[in-house]
Motif scaffolding. Structure first.
Motif, PDB file in Angstrom:
ATOM      1  N   MET A  51       0.859  -1.188   0.000  1.00  0.00           N
ATOM      2  CA  MET A  51       0.000   0.000   0.000  1.00  0.00           C
ATOM      3  C   MET A  51       0.891   1.232   0.000  1.00  0.00           C
ATOM      4  SD  MET A  51      -2.978   1.029   2.757  1.00  0.00           S
ATOM      5  CE  MET A  51      -1.851   1.094   4.153  1.00  0.00           C
ATOM      6  N   ASN A  52       0.501   2.273  -0.775  1.00  0.00           N
ATOM      7  CA  ASN A  52       1.342   3.476  -0.826  1.00  0.00           C
ATOM      8  C   ASN A  52       0.685   4.659  -0.111  1.00  0.00           C
ATOM      9  OD1 ASN A  52      -0.497   4.759  -2.577  1.00  0.00           O
ATOM     10  ND2 ASN A  52       0.699   4.330  -4.417  1.00  0.00           N
ATOM     11  N   GLU A  53       1.416   5.770  -0.044  1.00  0.00           N
ATOM     12  CA  GLU A  53       0.963   6.947   0.697  1.00  0.00           C
ATOM     13  C   GLU A  53      -0.225   7.638   0.044  1.00  0.00           C
ATOM     14  OE1 GLU A  53       3.735  10.237   0.783  1.00  0.00           O
ATOM     15  OE2 GLU A  53       4.744   9.486  -1.009  1.00  0.00           O
ATOM     16  N   GLU A  54      -0.550   7.283  -1.203  1.00  0.00           N
ATOM     17  CA  GLU A  54      -1.731   7.818  -1.879  1.00  0.00           C
ATOM     18  C   GLU A  54      -2.957   6.925  -1.642  1.00  0.00           C
ATOM     19  OE1 GLU A  54      -2.471  10.546  -3.599  1.00  0.00           O
ATOM     20  OE2 GLU A  54      -0.505  11.443  -3.238  1.00  0.00           O
ATOM     21  N   LYS A  55      -2.845   6.004  -0.661  1.00  0.00           N
ATOM     22  CA  LYS A  55      -3.955   5.128  -0.246  1.00  0.00           C
ATOM     23  C   LYS A  55      -4.350   4.102  -1.299  1.00  0.00           C
ATOM     24  CE  LYS A  55      -5.723   8.734   2.833  1.00  0.00           C
ATOM     25  NZ  LYS A  55      -6.884   9.537   3.260  1.00  0.00           N
ATOM     26  N   ILE A  56      -3.365   3.719  -2.140  1.00  0.00           N
ATOM     27  CA  ILE A  56      -3.562   2.658  -3.124  1.00  0.00           C
ATOM     28  C   ILE A  56      -3.024   1.361  -2.543  1.00  0.00           C
ATOM     29  CG2 ILE A  56      -3.002   1.833  -5.445  1.00  0.00           C
ATOM     30  CD1 ILE A  56      -4.720   4.355  -5.420  1.00  0.00           C
ATOM     31  N   SER A  57      -3.857   0.318  -2.492  1.00  0.00           N
ATOM     32  CA  SER A  57      -3.418  -0.986  -1.992  1.00  0.00           C
ATOM     33  C   SER A  57      -3.528  -2.022  -3.106  1.00  0.00           C
ATOM     34  CB  SER A  57      -4.230  -1.421  -0.776  1.00  0.00           C
ATOM     35  OG  SER A  57      -5.613  -1.473  -1.069  1.00  0.00           O
ATOM     36  N   LEU A  58      -2.577  -2.957  -3.125  1.00  0.00           N
ATOM     37  CA  LEU A  58      -2.504  -3.963  -4.179  1.00  0.00           C
ATOM     38  C   LEU A  58      -2.301  -5.351  -3.574  1.00  0.00           C
ATOM     39  CD1 LEU A  58       0.143  -2.249  -6.541  1.00  0.00           C
ATOM     40  CD2 LEU A  58      -2.335  -1.925  -6.591  1.00  0.00           C
ATOM     41  N   GLY A  59      -2.949  -6.347  -4.147  1.00  0.00           N
ATOM     42  CA  GLY A  59      -2.730  -7.741  -3.763  1.00  0.00           C
ATOM     43  C   GLY A  59      -2.766  -8.615  -4.998  1.00  0.00           C
TER      44      GLY A  59
END
Length: 595
Positions: free
Chosen positions: A413-421
């Protein structure tokens, strides 16, 4: 003490000393016969206490001197036969009747080479094994007492019986070693007729790896297997500490390695390697050699040739900054660059699950993004976990839930609130694209929105079939991704797809077979989902009962995540979940505060 009691005590002590001498002599004669033309044979059989998580295995070791031997091993369907004699090393795999054959120098694969490898990996483990190979050291170091009853000797350590040894006349006959996980049965025999066993005539295919590949793969895979089993049996205490470096900080806490890295690609790679050199070595040995050997045995293809072929093709699509990071990782850890490089291209064979839920299904409409990573827990990756928080030059800051020695991402997850799985699919061998973990990492570093994440995946060349879930906490949007080299599809919440038999409004769910049905039923069962219920959605059987390597619950709108790694005997779902916030992981205070 009365005279009679003193007399009895002296008799017992003298019998114990005498028993020790007889036992030591029999053991010494077996280990060190007077001539190399003397064949020693040991049959090992391990019977597990818990049949659900382990299988019984058998190993036969037949030696003629120190450098000539045959070794046969079987565990379920996994069977191998290794012979080293007259400067040759042969590995025969009965499953596919393939013979791997190379020359082998004096320093090649042998018991001595495995011990040297273990000494470099873990000096304490090496000492433990040397102690087990010497009854005198065992008695001196472990408060061991030997008792005799006829031809049987009972070995006690700290009041607990740890072994039962039977002699036949003046020679070793049988032994039982008792572990928490099961019983190791040994049978000893020897003969003045020196012979070894070959399997050449049964081979249908002959493969000739290089001498270095053959020796290194066998030595490091066996040493790593021993190290993992040692860890599981003795469960060593994990020390908590803090290390500060020029380009980051490391905090070991509650069995987790929290790593903060900042700088150029080379600098963050070097600091990663410097902080986690030992852990990276173990992860590389687990993936490149231990799992590589399993691949070789099952397929009849030499794994190192396959992974090198993949590396040549993948390198064409890997941005140079990540190759620079790998170079830094190799130099920081002092692990050869080729090993670091190849291990980072280890094929992803994951069978995973993922979901997002939001709006009317959750408390306050919160968007939850769950990610379940299922992969072989028995190769010990979880003991070398790493939660990386990275601030690379000209890139977004992000948290990457992974393992030492790997720079790519499968959960982040990055600081722009994007999460990936990510979830694995099919298509091994389709390597003409950006490696999946690097593509995930690129997205974490560059994507400010869900649309940008989609664009990065759409515009880059991709490798094998994979499934993903992306989420954006800023507007509570999410999408499922079905990506192949030639095409990519995006599926929004509540939409139907032929690969997904059920749909739940405002939810995305990806899993295979019965796991999907379990996930679907749990989501329907809950009226309102909160943090703990979202974590429960990742419980078994949504997660694998035995191979749930790690699980992560992202709450991207709050930049919060819950993390768990597998334990020794339980999947991640059954271990403690720790709550973290990306904003805190980016602060130095998190790493320096008292444990």
């Amino acid at each position: 003490m009365r005279l009679k009691e003193l007399f009895v005590c002296l008799i017992i002590c003298s019998v114990s000393v005498f028993a020790d001498e007889v036992l030591y002599k029999a053991y010494g004669d077996f280990l060190n016969p007077q001539t190399e033309e003397f064949t020693r044979r040991i049959d090992y059989e391990f019977k597990a206490n818990d049949r659900e998580f382990d299988k019984s295995g058998r190993l036969t070791y037949l030696s003629k001197g120190d450098s000539s031997f045959t070794l046969s091993f079987s565990l379920g369907l996994l069977k191998i036969h290794v012979t080293r004699d007259k400067g040759r090393l042969q590995l025969y795999t009965p499953h596919n009747k393939t013979l791997f054959m190379s020359s082998s120098s004096e320093s090649g694969f042998s018991l001595a080479s495995v011990m040297t490898c273990l000494e470099g990996m873990d000096p304490k483990l090496s000492d433990d094994i040397k102690t087990l190979l010497s009854f005198e050291k065992l008695q001196n170091n472990c408060d061991v007492i030997v008792r005799k009853n006829g031809p049987i000797y009972y070995i006690y350590a700290k009041g607990v019986m740890v072994a039962e040894i039977k002699l036949k006349g003046s020679t070793l006959d049988k032994a039982k070693i008792f572990f928490q996980t099961g019983i190791l049965n040994l049978k000893f025999s020897n003969s003045k007729r020196a012979y070894l066993v070959y399997r050449n005539s049964q081979a249908k295919t002959v493969v000739k790896p290089s001498e270095m590949d053959m020796n290194r793969s066998l030595t490091r895979s066996l040493a790593r297997y021993i190290e993992i089993r040692h860890h599981e049996i003795l469960q060593p205490e994990i020390k908590e500490d803090v290390k500060e470096g020029k380009h980051g900080t490391l905090r070991r806490y509650k069995g987790f390695n929290f790593v903060y890295l900042k700088g150029s690609p080379y600098e963050i790679g070097w600091q990663h390697g410097d902080f986690l050199a030992a852990e990276s070595r173990r992860v590389i040995d687990s993936t490149l050699y231990l799992m590589g050997m399993v691949y070789t045995i099952k397929t009849g293809n030499w794994f190192m040739d396959k992974i090198r072929e993949a590396q040549v093709r993948l390198d064409k699509y890997t941005p140079k900054e990540y190759l620079e990071e790998l170079k830094g990782l190799a130099e920081g850890s002092k692990i050869p660059y080729e090993e670091v490089h190849l291990a980072n291209y280890f094929p992803a064979l994951f069978h995973c699950s993922g979901f997002t839920v939001k709006d009317e299904k959750t408390v306050d409409g919160t968007l939850y993004h769950g990610r379940v990573l299922d992969y072989m827990c028995r190769i010990g990756l979880q003991y070398n976990n790493a939660i990386f928080t990275v601030e690379k030059v000209d890139s977004l800051a992000f948290v990457n839930v992974g393992f030492a020695g790997f720079i790519g991402s499968v959960s982040g997850m990055n600081e722009e609130k994007i999460s990936l799985g990510e979830m694995g699919g099919r298509g091994e061998g389709l390597w003409d694209g950006v490696p999946m973990p690097i593509l995930m990492r690129m997205t974490l570093e560059k994507a400010h929105s869900l649309e940008e994440a989609k664009t990065i995946f759409s515009t880059n060349e991709r490798t094998c079939e994979y499934y993903y879930i992306f989420a954006d906490g800023k507007d509570k949007s999410s999408t499922a991704v079905y990506a192949k080299p030639e095409s990519i599809e995006f599926l929004d919440p509540g939409k139907s797809h032929e690969k997904l038999p059920y749909k739940v409004p405002k939810c995305l769910m990806i899993a295979s077979g019965s796991r999907y049905e379990s996930l679907h039923n749990k989501v329907k069962e809950y009226e309102l989902i909160d943090d703990q219920k979202a974590i429960d959605l990742m419980n078994a059987p949504t997660a694998s009962l035995t191979n749930n390597l790690h699980s992560v619950l992202f709450v991207p709108e709050k930049m919060k995540l819950w993390i768990s790694y597998a334990g020794i005997y339980h999947g991640a779902y059954d271990e403690e979940f720790i709550e973290l916030k990306l904003s805190e992981l980016l602060k130095k205070d998190f790493y320096l505060k008292s444990n």
